[in-house]
Design a protein around this motif. Structure first.
Motif, mmCIF file in Angstrom:
data_model
loop_
_atom_site.group_PDB
_atom_site.id
_atom_site.type_symbol
_atom_site.label_atom_id
_atom_site.label_comp_id
_atom_site.label_asym_id
_atom_site.label_seq_id
_atom_site.Cartn_x
_atom_site.Cartn_y
_atom_site.Cartn_z
ATOM 1 N N GLN A 1 25.935 18.296 -3.101
ATOM 2 C CA GLN A 1 24.886 17.687 -3.933
ATOM 3 C C GLN A 1 23.580 18.472 -3.948
ATOM 4 O O GLN A 1 22.742 18.261 -4.823
ATOM 5 C CB GLN A 1 24.583 16.262 -3.423
ATOM 6 C CG GLN A 1 25.775 15.354 -3.405
ATOM 7 C CD GLN A 1 25.457 13.967 -2.873
ATOM 8 O OE1 GLN A 1 26.089 12.995 -3.245
ATOM 9 N NE2 GLN A 1 24.484 13.868 -1.993
ATOM 10 N N TRP B 1 21.985 9.110 -3.939
ATOM 11 C CA TRP B 1 22.929 10.154 -3.559
ATOM 12 C C TRP B 1 22.794 10.479 -2.075
ATOM 13 O O TRP B 1 23.796 10.778 -1.407
ATOM 14 C CB TRP B 1 22.711 11.398 -4.418
ATOM 15 C CG TRP B 1 22.862 11.073 -5.860
ATOM 16 C CD1 TRP B 1 21.869 10.900 -6.778
ATOM 17 C CD2 TRP B 1 24.088 10.804 -6.557
ATOM 18 N NE1 TRP B 1 22.392 10.558 -7.996
ATOM 19 C CE2 TRP B 1 23.745 10.495 -7.892
ATOM 20 C CE3 TRP B 1 25.424 10.811 -6.178
ATOM 21 C CZ2 TRP B 1 24.714 10.183 -8.846
ATOM 22 C CZ3 TRP B 1 26.384 10.503 -7.130
ATOM 23 C CH2 TRP B 1 26.030 10.195 -8.448
ATOM 24 N N LEU C 1 27.715 13.805 -10.143
ATOM 25 C CA LEU C 1 26.398 13.170 -10.219
ATOM 26 C C LEU C 1 26.089 12.611 -11.609
ATOM 27 O O LEU C 1 24.948 12.592 -12.067
ATOM 28 C CB LEU C 1 25.284 14.127 -9.780
ATOM 29 C CG LEU C 1 25.129 14.310 -8.266
ATOM 30 C CD1 LEU C 1 26.312 15.030 -7.658
ATOM 31 C CD2 LEU C 1 23.835 15.061 -7.944
ATOM 32 N N PRO D 1 25.866 7.004 -10.243
ATOM 33 C CA PRO D 1 25.774 6.748 -8.799
ATOM 34 C C PRO D 1 26.982 5.965 -8.318
ATOM 35 O O PRO D 1 27.592 5.207 -9.082
ATOM 36 C CB PRO D 1 24.479 5.935 -8.664
ATOM 37 C CG PRO D 1 24.286 5.302 -10.005
ATOM 38 C CD PRO D 1 24.835 6.284 -11.007
#
Length: 307
Positions: free
Chosen positions: A171, A211, A262, A265
């Motif tokens: 991420q 995240w 992404l 969520p």
């Protein structure tokens, strides 16, 4: 801003110095309140070795290469460019066998006990490194706004300065670019004001924090399973079931892809009633399901890692 090269005046300073950039120390030195830091240890230690496939072999097996493991250890293969790939083993930081994995011979012996390691190391690859260890990993969230308001104005964090996460979900770059993009779009809006600092913080909580929280939950599930050496307890089983179900159910895989890329969520994608029902049906059909139950048992593992 004061640096070793001199003083620089600016309406806005972007802290992109990373999690070890020292912003807490610098703020304390000028009398600011400390940032609000949330930190969660992953509880995992990683051991990695790089290899190159033989000349003329442009790619390895299509599968297996992903993360697999039992109740106390796991293995993953990460293909790269130019015939290079990495084999990674991971165990809980309290596991007494972890130091043995620094030995290249014992590392390869243990890696071959898992499907990904066995498949790739059987190709006669050339080692490019020793065994590289990574530990003391954490998920860290740092905010420059507390209950009283901004601890400083004219400064906003981006990248690992605001949130650093265990790289297993990949991420970091995306979250850093989101923060940088927002700064670029809003830097003209009175960046030295308290309102700018509060708005940037509120945006980060809405956009980036979910995240971070997802990574914390994922790591906790893995850490719990490894620490307790149990494959069927609580959240670890539930999280693993969702991922394993996705390999067979295209609708669940779409939800997983949205999270991994992404787009949505996890609390939205995975909370969809249809997705929850599909995973529940998948689990009901497998009452004896244990997550990632592949690789050596504990007795065999200790033999493999015994010097």
């Amino acid at each position: 801003m004061t640096t070793e090269a001199g003083n620089y005046a600016g309406d806005l300073v972007v802290d992109a110095g990373g999690r070890r950039g020292g912003i807490e120390r610098r703020l304390a030195a000028v009398g600011c309140r400390p940032p609000v830091v949330e930190r969660h240890r992953t509880g995992l230690a990683y051991f990695c070795r790089w290899y190159r496939l033989p000349e003329g072999m442009d790619e390895g097996p299509r599968r297996p290469w992903a993360v697999t493991g039992g109740a106390f250890a796991g293995c993953a293969v990460f293909p790269a460019d130019n015939r290079v790939f990495a084999v990674t083993l991971f165990v809980h930081t309290t596991d007494t066998t972890r130091s043995a994995l620094r030995d290249p011979v014992l590392f390869e012996r243990a890696a071959r006990a898992f499907p990904p390691g066995a498949a790739w190391l059987a190709l006669g690859a050339e080692p490019l490194s020793g065994v590289l260890a990574t530990a003391s990993l954490d998920n860290r969230w740092s905010a420059l706004v507390d209950e009283q308001g901004p601890v400083v104005t004219g400064l906003v964090p981006a990248g690992d300065s605001i949130t650093h996460t265990n790289p297993t979900l990949g991420q970091g770059t995306s979250l850093a670019l989101w923060a940088a993009h927002r700064v670029a779009r809003t830097a003209h809006q009175d960046p030295g004001s308290a309102r700018f600092a509060v708005d940037h913080h509120a945006w980060a909580v809405r956009t980036l924090k979910p995240w971070f929280d997802f990574q914390v939950v994922a790591d906790a599930a893995i850490g719990e399973r490894f620490a307790t050496r149990a494959g069927r307890t609580g959240s670890a089983r539930d999280v693993a079931a969702l991922f394993d179900c996705a390999l067979e159910d295209p609708e669940v895989m779409r939800a997983r892809a949205k999270v991994r890329h992404l787009v949505e969520p996890p609390e939205r994608a995975y909370a969809d009633p249809e997705i929850r029902a599909r995973v529940a049906r998948w689990l009901a059909a497998r009452p004896d399901y244990a997550p990632n139950e592949v690789g050596p048992d504990r007795e065999e593992w200790e033999k493999l890692t015994a010097g």
